[in-house]
Design a protein around this motif. Structure first.
Motif, mmCIF file in Angstrom:
data_model
loop_
_atom_site.group_PDB
_atom_site.id
_atom_site.type_symbol
_atom_site.label_atom_id
_atom_site.label_comp_id
_atom_site.label_asym_id
_atom_site.label_seq_id
_atom_site.Cartn_x
_atom_site.Cartn_y
_atom_site.Cartn_z
ATOM 1 N N GLU A 126 0.810 -1.216 0.000
ATOM 2 C CA GLU A 126 0.000 0.000 0.000
ATOM 3 C C GLU A 126 0.843 1.265 0.000
ATOM 4 O O GLU A 126 0.303 2.357 -0.040
ATOM 5 N N TYR A 127 2.160 1.121 0.066
ATOM 6 C CA TYR A 127 3.040 2.292 0.133
ATOM 7 C C TYR A 127 3.655 2.570 -1.230
ATOM 8 O O TYR A 127 4.022 1.669 -1.972
ATOM 9 N N ASP A 128 3.761 3.857 -1.519
ATOM 10 C CA ASP A 128 4.141 4.294 -2.860
ATOM 11 C C ASP A 128 5.642 4.495 -3.036
ATOM 12 O O ASP A 128 6.169 4.312 -4.138
ATOM 13 N N TYR A 129 6.308 4.929 -1.983
ATOM 14 C CA TYR A 129 7.727 5.280 -2.096
ATOM 15 C C TYR A 129 8.504 4.643 -0.946
ATOM 16 O O TYR A 129 7.993 4.546 0.183
ATOM 17 N N TRP A 130 9.758 4.296 -1.264
ATOM 18 C CA TRP A 130 10.608 3.596 -0.295
ATOM 19 C C TRP A 130 12.018 4.171 -0.278
ATOM 20 O O TRP A 130 12.524 4.604 -1.322
ATOM 21 N N GLY A 131 12.619 4.135 0.900
ATOM 22 C CA GLY A 131 14.023 4.462 1.006
ATOM 23 C C GLY A 131 14.874 3.218 0.821
ATOM 24 O O GLY A 131 14.364 2.101 0.760
ATOM 25 N N GLN A 132 16.196 3.426 0.759
ATOM 26 C CA GLN A 132 17.136 2.326 0.521
ATOM 27 C C GLN A 132 17.365 1.484 1.772
ATOM 28 O O GLN A 132 17.802 0.339 1.667
ATOM 29 N N GLY A 133 17.101 2.051 2.919
ATOM 30 C CA GLY A 133 17.237 1.303 4.160
ATOM 31 C C GLY A 133 18.505 1.626 4.929
ATOM 32 O O GLY A 133 19.495 2.110 4.361
ATOM 33 N N THR A 134 18.464 1.347 6.223
ATOM 34 C CA THR A 134 19.627 1.508 7.086
ATOM 35 C C THR A 134 19.733 0.273 7.976
ATOM 36 O O THR A 134 18.719 -0.217 8.488
ATOM 37 N N GLN A 135 20.946 -0.226 8.130
ATOM 38 C CA GLN A 135 21.162 -1.474 8.866
ATOM 39 C C GLN A 135 21.163 -1.216 10.374
ATOM 40 O O GLN A 135 21.869 -0.326 10.858
ATOM 41 N N VAL A 136 20.416 -2.027 11.091
ATOM 42 C CA VAL A 136 20.437 -2.024 12.555
ATOM 43 C C VAL A 136 20.858 -3.415 12.996
ATOM 44 O O VAL A 136 20.238 -4.410 12.613
ATOM 45 N N THR A 137 21.917 -3.466 13.789
ATOM 46 C CA THR A 137 22.413 -4.740 14.298
ATOM 47 C C THR A 137 22.468 -4.665 15.814
ATOM 48 O O THR A 137 23.102 -3.762 16.369
#
Length: 126
Positions: free
Chosen positions: A112-123
Protein backbone atom coordinates in the motif's frame (compact mmCIF):
# COMPACT_ATOMS: atom_id res chain seq x y z
CA UNK A 1 8.14 11.80 -7.00
CA UNK A 2 9.23 11.48 -3.38
CA UNK A 3 12.75 10.52 -2.38
CA UNK A 4 13.38 9.02 1.04
CA UNK A 5 16.75 8.69 2.77
CA UNK A 6 17.21 6.83 6.04
CA UNK A 7 20.01 7.35 8.54
CA UNK A 8 20.89 6.50 12.11
CA UNK A 9 21.41 2.76 11.93
CA UNK A 10 24.36 1.03 13.50
CA UNK A 11 25.58 -1.61 15.92
CA UNK A 12 24.23 -1.55 19.47
CA UNK A 13 24.18 -3.94 22.40
CA UNK A 14 20.98 -5.57 23.56
CA UNK A 15 19.07 -3.20 25.80
CA UNK A 16 20.45 -0.16 24.04
CA UNK A 17 18.76 2.52 21.95
CA UNK A 18 18.96 3.97 18.46
CA UNK A 19 17.08 6.74 16.69
CA UNK A 20 16.45 6.36 12.99
CA UNK A 21 15.63 9.31 10.74
CA UNK A 22 14.07 9.40 7.30
CA UNK A 23 14.35 12.63 5.32
CA UNK A 24 11.88 13.19 2.49
CA UNK A 25 12.26 15.39 -0.56
CA UNK A 26 10.45 16.01 -3.82
CA UNK A 27 6.90 16.14 -2.52
CA UNK A 28 4.57 17.75 0.00
CA UNK A 29 5.51 15.74 3.06
CA UNK A 30 2.35 16.51 5.01
CA UNK A 31 0.24 14.77 2.35
CA UNK A 32 1.82 11.42 3.13
CA UNK A 33 1.30 8.84 5.80
CA UNK A 34 4.69 7.40 6.75
CA UNK A 35 5.80 4.01 7.99
CA UNK A 36 8.80 1.95 8.98
CA UNK A 37 9.30 -1.61 7.83
CA UNK A 38 12.19 -3.97 8.44
CA UNK A 39 13.69 -6.99 6.77
CA UNK A 40 15.97 -9.48 8.43
CA UNK A 41 18.20 -11.83 6.39
CA UNK A 42 16.17 -14.67 4.91
CA UNK A 43 12.88 -13.23 6.12
CA UNK A 44 9.97 -11.33 4.62
CA UNK A 45 9.75 -7.58 5.02
CA UNK A 46 7.59 -6.82 8.04
CA UNK A 47 5.65 -3.83 9.27
CA UNK A 48 7.05 -1.95 12.28
CA UNK A 49 5.11 1.29 12.76
CA UNK A 50 3.10 3.92 10.94
CA UNK A 51 2.09 7.51 11.56
CA UNK A 52 -0.66 9.61 10.03
CA UNK A 53 0.00 12.66 7.88
CA UNK A 54 -0.51 15.01 10.83
CA UNK A 55 1.35 12.91 13.37
CA UNK A 56 -1.78 12.66 15.44
CA UNK A 57 -2.23 8.92 15.09
CA UNK A 58 0.23 6.04 15.25
CA UNK A 59 0.09 2.26 15.07
CA UNK A 60 2.68 -0.37 15.97
CA UNK A 61 3.43 -4.01 15.39
CA UNK A 62 2.95 -6.03 18.57
CA UNK A 63 6.62 -7.01 18.54
CA UNK A 64 7.76 -3.39 19.06
CA UNK A 65 4.86 -1.88 20.99
CA UNK A 66 6.07 -0.16 24.14
CA UNK A 67 9.70 -0.12 22.95
CA UNK A 68 9.60 1.86 19.69
CA UNK A 69 8.11 5.30 19.03
CA UNK A 70 7.39 6.76 15.61
CA UNK A 71 7.15 10.53 15.21
CA UNK A 72 7.39 13.14 12.47
CA UNK A 73 8.30 16.77 12.01
CA UNK A 74 6.47 18.17 9.00
CA UNK A 75 8.52 21.37 9.15
CA UNK A 76 11.66 19.30 8.59
CA UNK A 77 10.13 16.72 6.21
CA UNK A 78 11.42 13.99 8.47
CA UNK A 79 10.02 10.93 10.20
CA UNK A 80 11.78 9.28 13.13
CA UNK A 81 11.85 5.90 14.82
CA UNK A 82 13.08 5.89 18.40
CA UNK A 83 14.05 2.35 19.34
CA UNK A 84 14.61 1.48 22.99
CA UNK A 85 15.27 -1.79 24.80
CA UNK A 86 16.61 -3.28 21.61
CA UNK A 87 16.78 -7.05 21.23
CA UNK A 88 18.88 -9.21 18.91
CA UNK A 89 15.70 -10.11 17.03
CA UNK A 90 15.36 -6.43 16.06
CA UNK A 91 18.40 -6.86 13.80
CA UNK A 92 17.34 -5.97 10.26
CA UNK A 93 17.52 -3.42 7.50
CA UNK A 94 14.99 -0.71 8.34
CA UNK A 95 13.17 1.05 5.53
CA UNK A 96 10.90 4.05 5.65
CA UNK A 97 7.94 4.27 3.28
CA UNK A 98 5.45 6.92 2.20
CA UNK A 99 1.82 6.61 1.19
CA UNK A 100 -0.14 9.47 -0.38
CA UNK A 101 -3.00 9.52 2.12
CA UNK A 102 -4.51 12.00 4.57
CA UNK A 103 -7.05 9.79 6.28
CA UNK A 104 -6.95 7.93 9.56
CA UNK A 105 -6.63 4.32 8.37
CA UNK A 106 -3.31 2.72 9.24
CA UNK A 107 -1.80 0.66 6.42
CA UNK A 108 0.41 -2.21 7.54
CA UNK A 109 0.91 -3.83 4.13
CA UNK A 110 4.03 -2.90 2.19
CA UNK A 111 2.00 -3.06 -1.02
CA UNK A 112 0.00 0.00 0.00
CA UNK A 113 3.04 2.29 0.13
CA UNK A 114 4.14 4.29 -2.86
CA UNK A 115 7.73 5.28 -2.10
CA UNK A 116 10.61 3.60 -0.29
CA UNK A 117 14.02 4.46 1.01
CA UNK A 118 17.14 2.33 0.52
CA UNK A 119 17.24 1.30 4.16
CA UNK A 120 19.63 1.51 7.09
CA UNK A 121 21.16 -1.47 8.87
CA UNK A 122 20.44 -2.02 12.55
CA UNK A 123 22.41 -4.74 14.30
CA UNK A 124 21.76 -5.66 17.92
CA UNK A 125 24.37 -7.82 19.61
CA UNK A 126 23.57 -10.10 22.54
Amino acid sequence: QVQLAESGGGLVQAGGSLRLSCAASGGTFSRYAMAWFRQAPGKEREFVATISWSGGSTYYADSVKGRFTISRDNTKNTVYLQMNSLKPEDTAVYHCAAKYYRGNYHSTSEYEYDYWGQGTQVTVSS
